[in-house]
Every structure is written in structure tokens, then in C-alpha cells.
Design a protein around this motif. Sequence first.
Motif, short mmCIF file in Angstrom:
data_model
loop_
_atom_site.label_atom_id
_atom_site.label_comp_id
_atom_site.label_asym_id
_atom_site.label_seq_id
_atom_site.Cartn_x
_atom_site.Cartn_y
_atom_site.Cartn_z
N LEU A 72 -7.86 -1.41 -0.27
CA LEU A 72 -8.95 -0.92 0.58
C LEU A 72 -10.13 -1.91 0.56
N LEU B 95 -4.84 6.94 4.36
CA LEU B 95 -3.78 7.01 3.35
C LEU B 95 -4.37 7.12 1.95
N THR B 96 -5.47 6.37 1.71
CA THR B 96 -6.11 6.44 0.40
C THR B 96 -6.61 7.85 0.12
N ILE B 97 -7.30 8.43 1.10
CA ILE B 97 -7.84 9.78 0.90
C ILE B 97 -6.72 10.77 0.62
N VAL C 43 -4.18 0.77 -4.66
CA VAL C 43 -4.62 1.37 -3.40
C VAL C 43 -6.08 1.01 -3.13
N ALA D 113 -3.78 10.13 -0.46
CA ALA D 113 -3.14 9.83 -1.74
C ALA D 113 -3.95 10.42 -2.89
N ILE D 114 -5.28 10.31 -2.79
CA ILE D 114 -6.12 10.78 -3.88
C ILE D 114 -6.26 12.30 -3.87
N LEU D 115 -6.52 12.88 -2.68
CA LEU D 115 -6.79 14.31 -2.62
C LEU D 115 -5.53 15.15 -2.62
N PHE E 280 -3.24 3.85 -8.23
CA PHE E 280 -4.55 3.86 -7.58
C PHE E 280 -5.34 2.56 -7.63
N LEU F 120 0.84 -1.20 0.00
CA LEU F 120 0.00 0.00 0.00
C LEU F 120 0.87 1.25 0.00
N LEU G 182 -6.57 3.35 9.00
CA LEU G 182 -5.36 4.02 8.51
C LEU G 182 -5.24 3.88 6.99
N ILE G 183 -5.65 2.70 6.50
CA ILE G 183 -5.61 2.49 5.05
C ILE G 183 -6.51 3.51 4.36
N PHE G 184 -7.66 3.77 4.97
CA PHE G 184 -8.60 4.73 4.40
C PHE G 184 -7.99 6.14 4.40
#
Lengths: 322, 281, 341
Positions: free
Chosen positions: A294, B132-134, A290, B136-138, A287, A278, B128-130
Motif C-alpha cells: 500500500l 483489499l487491505t481494509i 500488505v 483483509a484487516i477488518l 500484513f 498482494l 483497489l489495493i486499499f
Amino acid sequence: MRRIIIRRLLQIIPLILGVIVLNFMLIHLAPGSLFDVMTSEQQVTDPAMLDQLRHTYGVDQPTSVQLAKYIWSVMRLDLGFSYRQNAPVLDVILEQLPSTVILMLSATGIALLVGITAGVLASVKVNTIWDNLISLGAVFFFAAPSFWLGIMMTVLFAVKLGWFPVGGMRTIGSDQGTFGDALDVMHHLVLPATALGLFYAATYARVMRASMLEVFRLDFVRTARAKGLSRSRVVISHVMRNALLPIVTLLGLQLGTILGGSVVIEAVFSWPGIGSLLFDSVMSRNFPMVLGVLVLGSLLVAVSNAAVDLIYLRLDPRIRAR
Amino acid sequence: MLSLTIDFARRFARNRAALVGFALVILVIGVALAAPWLFPRNPLRIVGKPEIWPFVSSRYPLGTDSLGRDIAAMIAYGARTTLLIGVCASLTATIIGISVGATAAYFGGWVDELLMRFTELFQTIPNLIFVLTIVAILGQKIEYVTIAVGIVTWTPIARLTRAEFMSLRDREFVQACRAMGMGNLRIMFGEILPNALPPVIVLSSLVIAGAVLFESAVSFLGLGDPNVSSWGRLIGDGRTLIRSSWYICAVPGLAIMLTVLALNLVGDGLNDALNPKLRDR
Amino acid sequence: MAAIALAPSAPLLEIDKLEVSLFTRRGVLPAIDGLSLTVSAGETLAIVGESGCGKSLAALSVMRLLPEPPAKIVGGAIRFMGRDLAGLSDREMQRVRGKDISMIFQDPMTSLNPVITIGDQLIEAIRCHADVSRKEASNRAVEMLRRVRIPDAERRLNDYPHQMSGGMSQRVMIAMAIACGPKLLIADEPTTALDVTIQAQILDLMKDVQTDTGMGLIIITHDLGVVAETADRVVVMYAGRKVEEAPVEGLFERPLHRYTRGLLGATPSAQRQGDRLVEITGSVPALENLPTGCAFQNRCPDAFDRCRAERPVLKPLLPHRTAACFAAEEELSRDVAAIGS
């Protein structure tokens, strides 16, 4: 009983559907077109491939159709393709999953063992120096970031004392057969699993202590004493059996956090799992990977949650009756 | 009301651990506020020789990092970031949590069912994964980190608010308001919420502690805002030097631990002061 | 039965000037003050009093199961078959509990462990004192359940407590208590939490078991109906002290202590079955400010100066009977004077 199990497992479906929809929304919330970012980051320039990708992600269609398509493809376990690894996202994740599961299970095991032991000890010796020491320790480990604990443990036990390796999962180039290999992995596992587990151990110690003290006051404990059972027997087979129930609930609630925590710990100890994957994917803006992590991570938590609920059912006959 | 507050304060003050926590929180806030005055120059500026150990040089009491930046200055400015993100994230979480919990409990039925499933969804996603995803995207901005942390920490607040609302929903004063023809929103937020608030506030203070830990993990991984000094990032930067200068990691980690510890102690103290009966156990 | 030869007069249990104190923030409170009583084999003793009079603490003292802290035995002796229980080590006391002396409690629904089957709880009690295999213990458990008249005993072994009614649970408690053949059974309000119809069944059952085994029985209750139905002898307690002791017929015929009279509804000849406690006006004084003199003075209709100045001690006022009451003393001496003149 079987019907309860099936019903509980069916409850996972809407949750996963929710995660997928959320994923979809994230993609669409992104500033600019995520698709453009994805293709440019992954250096896809071949027009044919771009078309194929556009079709896979359905960028050329209305949002509702896109959503339906996305759900359908995830349902078929098609999480997309990762150009970085040049393999389907699912395959890459499944390959990395076992080492993360090993880390999570070991950390949970350490947390339960240390936390429950400490909690029971504190409750049995309530208001003594033991109780105070355990409570103090719990307060500290409850506040320490796991990655920092990991680094400090590395400094002490790996760098200074040399008892454990600094990172990784296996000693490179060693070939000692299956048993030797397992030992080698365990040797590498000690520090990361402890660093990750101690926070939860602190939580369990606090909850277990409170829960034990609560159960001690219940009538059936007096009955057990009146039967002539020894104090330790009463504590183990009567008080602990009941006091463990909140721990099981807590375990279910924290699985997602433990999986999240393993991401950081894997980064600290270069443990080759989902977390490292990740981290790399976030850094390289990969993405599909990622989002795949998730979805699969959520699925893992949802399934484990159901399992924990069923264990609870097994432990508490009163719930079964309802 | 005043006497109640005084009573509350007295009960809080009787808890020695909570007082220690309170003093520490005040200290951290003080350092954060005084940072520009204590260290008027940019904390990320190189000031001296690299890797000076703490307590060696009187000019750099906490030493310097691998580049020769003053660790004390970075800690002081880091306190600002940490507290700001912690408080704002907790505020975000509290707003989401109260809205969801209050709506679920007040309307009940399918609304409740739906919102609770929604809450469950956010409990299922590995938090935490969520985050990091946010991020990473934003993008790596302090606002996004704050919002992301808020989004993963609101669920306990929603559950508590719902429970509190449930117990208040059918009380006489609420029915009186209904009879008077008050609107739903006004009853929910004007009448019920003030009564349900104290335990929710206590939980929010504990959420700050959680948010500080989340933020530190994000910036430790190098996904925080690159333009601000933060404790997690300091640890991340110092990681490569653990063989020679492990203090670079140790000092900011201690700062995080003490801050979280202090917030937890205050939260526990508030909780005990709210439920005096539980304390005697 | 490998019984130790006892002289016919030697009591099974002898409590001698027992003192139990509560160590609280408000100070050290005398919860039981100089309690003495005896129970013989085959005999049923009822201990009667309002809640808080120390009757349950007395029972728990015998079992050495006082909630410590705050309660603690600070004086006196508890002799079981001549052995002082207070002097036993924890391990020795464990061998006494459940084997020599058993106890059942007020609320059967909370007295059984909710997450363990009835069978396992019974088997645990049996194997705790007898070196038998699980199979044998299980057989004995079934036998015990039959003995307390639980139908379908084998199947019931696998039930959990929440699957049973209150009456059934109390039967299980009794089965567990008598599983190892105790010589003394202490029942602390055994029927209070049960339906009226079930109460009589449970009392009958306990009396039957007593007839079979010849065990001594202490029933702690505030229900005079229970007393009339089961007891041979009665000890009345008030504010931590024994205030009257009498054979059951005598007590109902002529209660001496004014408190006992209050309990019986102020009707000296009340021997109607199922008589409940009639509210006595006023309340029990708190342990931390017991008055000088008689503890009952503030509620006593016949209290006079002496009752306020001096604490009455237990005196043998009639054959086999003692009471600590100045009003009763006066009354009796007037009776004697009347007969004499």
C-alpha cells in the motif's frame, strides 16, 4: 522551471506521510491486536523473536511514540520483515515491481493508442456510422469488468484459438537469449495488457471525442485552415495538440486505478507482480507485506502523478506562465 | 418546482440511450426483488447435474455450475447483493464526499487547503489495493466491503460538491441567511445543499456503477462475503472451468456489464437533462 | 511577381449572385441572398453592416471556410482571377488559401494556437506553400515579423500567443497572412477587439502592406471610422442583401439607402472621422420571418406603402452608385424634377 519541478516533487512528501499515518490507523483499527494476528499467522513462537517484533512495532509503547517510530522506520524504507518469503518486505516488493510496471505501462500504452485513435476518428466523422460504432464500443468496454474481459479473451484467444499463452510471464524452461526472452514476455503480455487497457481506452475515447469537438469550434482552427493547411494537418498538429490536454490530466488521475486494476488482472493471468504478491499476502494475512504494498503503491502513484503534472506543464505553455 | 421536474423528465425521456438504461435498471431491480419468489430455495443449493449449458434445459435456463447449482437462481440473488452493495457504497461515498466538499468550500482558507490535501491523499492511494487491505484487516463481511468501496470512491463527489458550493457560497440568499443569524450548519445543509444537490446526485448514480465494478472485483478475488451469492464470486468460481464450461464465467460477467452499462446510461442521461445546453453540441 | 496578365478592368475577385443558406432545425434560412461585388488589385473594399447581416459569411464563403453545417453555398459564383472557387477540389482550394487569398479575424487572442510558438505557426504557414527548409522559413518568419513592425523579432519567434498583447497578436496574424504574398487579403473586423489607440496602427499597417504589394483588400467592419480611413469603395449589407454600393466619398456625402443614413447617424454630410454607428431604433428582422417588401421597412423613417408591398432591387441611381431603396428613388426623381422645372 527547475523551481516548479522541485516544488511539485516536495508536494509528494505530505501525501506519503498521510499514507503512512493512514496505514498506522488501519493497524490500530483492526479488531483485536493486529500484532497477535500477525505473529500467530506467521507462526512466530520464539520468545526472543516476539520481543524483537514487539520492539520493531513498538507495541509496548504509547500510541504517539508508536506512530513516530512507525513513520521513522518507513522513512528509512524499513517496511518490516516477511517471514513467508523470509526476506525484508521492501526487497520482496522491489523484486516484483518491474513486472507490474511493465504491465501497467503496456496497458496505459494500449489505452492511449486505442482510445485516442478511436476518439479522434469519432470526432472527425461525427454523427456518422463510425462515430456511433465507436461510441457504442466505448459504452460497452466502459462497463465490462477488466477481469471478466481477461477471462473471456483467454477463452477465445488462448484456449480456443491458441494464439496466446493462458497465463504467466515467461515460457517455462525456454532459453532464447535476451531478445527472444523479450519477445516471449511480450507474447505473454498481450492479453493481460489489453484486458486491463480496454476500460481506459473506452474512457479516453469518450473524453477525446468530446475534447476534439470542443477544440474544433475554436478560432485558431479556422486560422489554421485559412493558412491553407490540409484537413488532416489541421487535425493532427492543431486540434489534437490541444485536445490531448484533458487526456493527460485524466491519465494522472487514473494511475492509482490502473495499479489497482493490475492486481486483479495479475490474479487472472498469474502475472508475477505486485498484484499477485498482494493477493497472496492478503490470503495468508501477511500484513507487513500488505501495508508495504500500500505504501509503495501510493508512492509510485504520487511520483507518477508529479511526472504527469510536469508533462502537462511542458504541453501547455499557459500554465507555465502562472 | 413540479413543472421543472416534468421538464426534466421530458428532457431525460428524449434521450433514447438513457431510456434503454432506465429500462435495464428497472429490470435488474425487478429481478433482485423477485428473487425469493422466483427461486424460493437457497440459491447456493445443489439442484441438478453439474455443467449443464445454458438454453439446454428448460428447468435451468442459464445452466448449472460445476457443482450443479442453478446459475439463474444465483444470478437473481446476486443482483440483490450487487445492487445493495452498490447503492450503500455510493451512499457512503456521497455522505463522505458532501461533508468534505461542503466543509472545504464553505469555510475556505486553511480548512479548504487541508481537506483538499486529504482528498488528494485518497486519490493517490491505489483504490483497489486499499479496498483489499481494509477487507483483509477488518474481515470478509458485506458491511466492510461496502464501507471500503465507499471510502475509495468519494473523492470525485467531494470535488464536485466543493465546486458547486463555491459558486453558491456568496449568493444573496446565503448572505441573507447569515444576516438573519442562521448557524453555519443550517446554512450549509439547509440552504446551500438543496441547490447544490442535483449534479451531486447524478454523480452519485455514476458512483453506483463504479461501486458495482469494485465489488465484483473483490468477490471475484474471493475476498467478498462467503455467505452471499454474488456475480463476481460466480466468475471467480467458474474460472477453473474455462476450458470446458466457459459460460459459467460469461453469464454473470454479462450481468455485471449490462447493469453497469445501464447505470452509466442513466447517469449520462440525467447529466444531459440537467445541462440541456451541453446536449446540442 | 509571376502575375497573370490581367486586363486593367478585370477584377481580382468577383462575387456573382452568391447565395448562402443556413440549414437549421427551424428550416432553411437565406443568410446571403444574391450578393454581387468585385474587388480589384490595389483596391480596398469595405463591407459594412450590423452583426448578422451576412458580411462575415460572405468572407468565409470566399475562403470556402463556412461552418458546414449549418451554412452552405447554394447558388452563385465566386471567381478569383477568372477561376470559380466553388468548383475547386479541397486540395486545389488549400493551395488558394494563404497563398492567393489570406484572411485575418476579429479576435487575435483566440485566433492563434495557444500551445504552439508564434515562430512555429509562422513557419508552418510559410512551408505550407513554399518548398523551403526550416531554416529559410525561419528567416522569412523573422523578416515578416519585422515587416509588421514587431520589435525584437528573433526573440519573439519563441514566444507563445499568451505572452503577447492583442495588438501584437494581430500583427502576427497579419504577418502570417501576408507571408506567402497573397493577392487578396480579407480582414474580418480586424480592429474590433483592440484598444482604440492600437486600432489606427493596425489599419495603417495593413494600408502600408497594401501599398507595397498591390494586393486587394476587403475590410469587413461595422465601424464607419475604419471605413472612412481605409476604404475606396463601400458595400452596405442588410439582412443578407447588398442594399447600397458607393465610392467612399460619395457614401459619406450623400448616403442613399435609408439604412445607410441610419448608420451614418442620419446626418447626410457626416464625414467626421471616427464616426461610430448610431443605434438605429428597432431590430433586424429574424431571417426566418423576413417581411414581404423591404427588409428595413420596420425601422425606416421614410417607409411608404410600396416599401411594404414590393422588394426594392438594386438600381444605379447616381454615377458609380447603386442602392435598393424606394425612398431614395423617389427623392432623386424629385431632385431631377426640380432641376428640370
